[in-house]
Design an enzyme around this catalytic site. Structure first.
Site, PDB file in Angstrom:
ATOM      1  N   HIS A  97     -50.982-141.959 -11.031  1.00 21.24           N
ATOM      2  CA  HIS A  97     -50.922-142.345 -11.934  1.00 21.24           C
ATOM      3  C   HIS A  97     -51.999-142.789 -11.866  1.00 21.24           C
ATOM      4  O   HIS A  97     -52.033-143.080 -13.816  1.00 21.24           O
ATOM      5  CB  HIS A  97     -50.236-143.332 -10.887  1.00 21.24           C
ATOM      6  CG  HIS A  97     -49.336-143.231 -10.306  1.00 21.24           C
ATOM      7  ND1 HIS A  97     -47.045-143.766 -10.943  1.00 21.24           N
ATOM      8  CD2 HIS A  97     -48.744-143.538  -8.586  1.00 21.24           C
ATOM      9  CE1 HIS A  97     -46.286-143.271 -10.170  1.00 21.24           C
ATOM     10  NE2 HIS A  97     -47.113-143.079  -8.381  1.00 21.24           N
TER      11      HIS A  97
HETATM   12  C1  BDR Z   1     -50.271-147.441  -7.792  1.00 23.39           C
HETATM   13  O1  BDR Z   1     -49.869-148.319  -6.572  1.00 23.39           O
HETATM   14  C2  BDR Z   1     -51.144-146.953  -6.353  1.00 23.39           C
HETATM   15  O2  BDR Z   1     -50.305-146.744  -4.753  1.00 23.39           O
HETATM   16  C3  BDR Z   1     -51.488-146.033  -6.778  1.00 23.39           C
HETATM   17  O3  BDR Z   1     -52.535-145.658  -6.962  1.00 23.39           O
HETATM   18  C4  BDR Z   1     -51.021-146.302  -8.136  1.00 23.39           C
HETATM   19  O4  BDR Z   1     -52.802-147.141  -8.652  1.00 23.39           O
HETATM   20  C5  BDR Z   1     -48.707-146.806  -8.150  1.00 23.39           C
HETATM   21  O5  BDR Z   1     -47.980-147.837  -8.506  1.00 23.39           O
END
Ligand code: BDR
Ligand code: CA
Length: 310
Positions: A237
């Site tokens: 992400h």
């Molecule tokens: C987000 O949540 C975290 O676990 C990841 O690093 C990312 O920023 C995705 O939902």
């Protein structure tokens, strides 16, 4: 002139990958890396920022901001996916753990030093950014690019809430309602890309610092994603959000009016957008609604390969 950015991170595997992509990019000047609690508790997040910098050793070291305790204890963490230490359980040593200024102070100082020209790339809960506004309500941030929320798809922590927003909905609401220029990269879009084993094999090899680091932290994440989601690959992400900041032409964005739900048994941490035929809310951010997935993937591999060459 390179573009000045602050990376606000809760490392986290995908935060770490995004940092590798940014720290060696000649188009960017990473003026600070500020830690925030999220995937791991605040102290571990600060430690992990230092670990990442020591492991990959960029040409220019940014300032580091220390994560402080949030107003409310974190309701959840990401260790089930990111490993017990947030970096795949690799148990990295840190050479020297110095005391640091709190992240929100580092953010305020860096932004005030270059008014209206620093982009904050926020890859964790929005605690630090909200606190920076609390310290300095007129803080002249150039732009905030944030990974978080969901527009029409489900959340990843509750049926309605995405992790970063769910961790600190009050702060997210303050940032959403701030007057700064904002871009949001929501889960609907970041979920479309899976970094597969084939792509993993194209990453830099062990003989380079970046390659050796990535090859330690990524395999445990692959195992966790397979075990928990049955996926043959991992989501990245935060790397996608970083690319949206530096290669916006690969993304389709729409102006939207968004807010955050801060209470509600089923809806705390949900992002809400006024998408009525005749909206009553005013647009307050650009939201990524689509991307050139194949090219985004190529760019992630390319930036990591470039990082390993420097
Ligand atoms: C987000 O949540 C975290 O676990 C990841 O690093 C990312 O920023 C995705 O939902
Ligand atoms: Ca993150």
């Amino acid at each position: 002139m390179p573009r000045k950015v602050i990376l606000d991170v809760d490392p986290g595997i995908d935060d770490a990958v995004a940092l590798c992509m940014a720290l060696f990019n000649p188009g960017l000047e990473v003026v600070a890396v500020t830690a925030v609690g999220g995937n791991v508790p605040p102290a571990q997040a600060t430690r992990n920022v230092q670990v990442i910098l020591e492991q990959v050793d960029p040409p220019r070291w940014p300032r580091i901001g220390a994560a402080s305790e949030p107003d409310e204890p974190l309701p959840v963490d990401g260790r089930h996916l990111h490993g017990i230490d947030g970096l795949g359980g690799a148990n990295f040593e840190v050479a020297e753990l110095r005391s640091r200024h709190p992240s929100e102070k580092v953010i305020c100082d860096a932004v005030r030093a270059d008014p209206d020209s620093v982009t904050i790339i926020a890859l964790g809960p929005l605690t630090n950014i909200a606190r920076a506004f609390q310290r300095d309500p007129e803080l002249p941030i150039g732009q905030i690019v944030m990974m978080g929320g969901a527009v029409s798809g489900p959340g990843n922590i509750t049926p309605t809430a995405e992790f970063n927003i769910y961790c600190d909905p009050q702060s997210a609401r303050k940032v959403f309602r701030s007057r700064s220029t904002k871009t949001l990269i929501p889960l609907d879009v970041t979920n479309r890309l899976v970094l597969s084993y084939d792509l993993f094999n194209r990453l830099p090899d062990e003989s380079t610092k970046v390659g050796s680091f990535l090859r330690k932290i990524l395999p445990p994440a692959f195992r966790n994603y397979r075990r928990q989601f049955g996926l043959e690959g991992i989501h990245v992400h935060d790397s996608i959000a970083l690319l949206a900041a530096i290669r916006p032409e690969l993304f389709t964005m729409q102006e939207m009016a968004g807010d955050v739900e801060t209470s509600g048994n089923l809806t705390t941490g949900a992002t809400v957008f006024d998408r009525r035929r005749v909206p009553a809310w005013r647009h307050n951010m650009a939201v990524v609604v689509d991307m050139d997935t194949a090219e985004v993937m190529e760019q992630i591999v390319r930036l990591l390969s470039d990082a390993a060459r420097m």
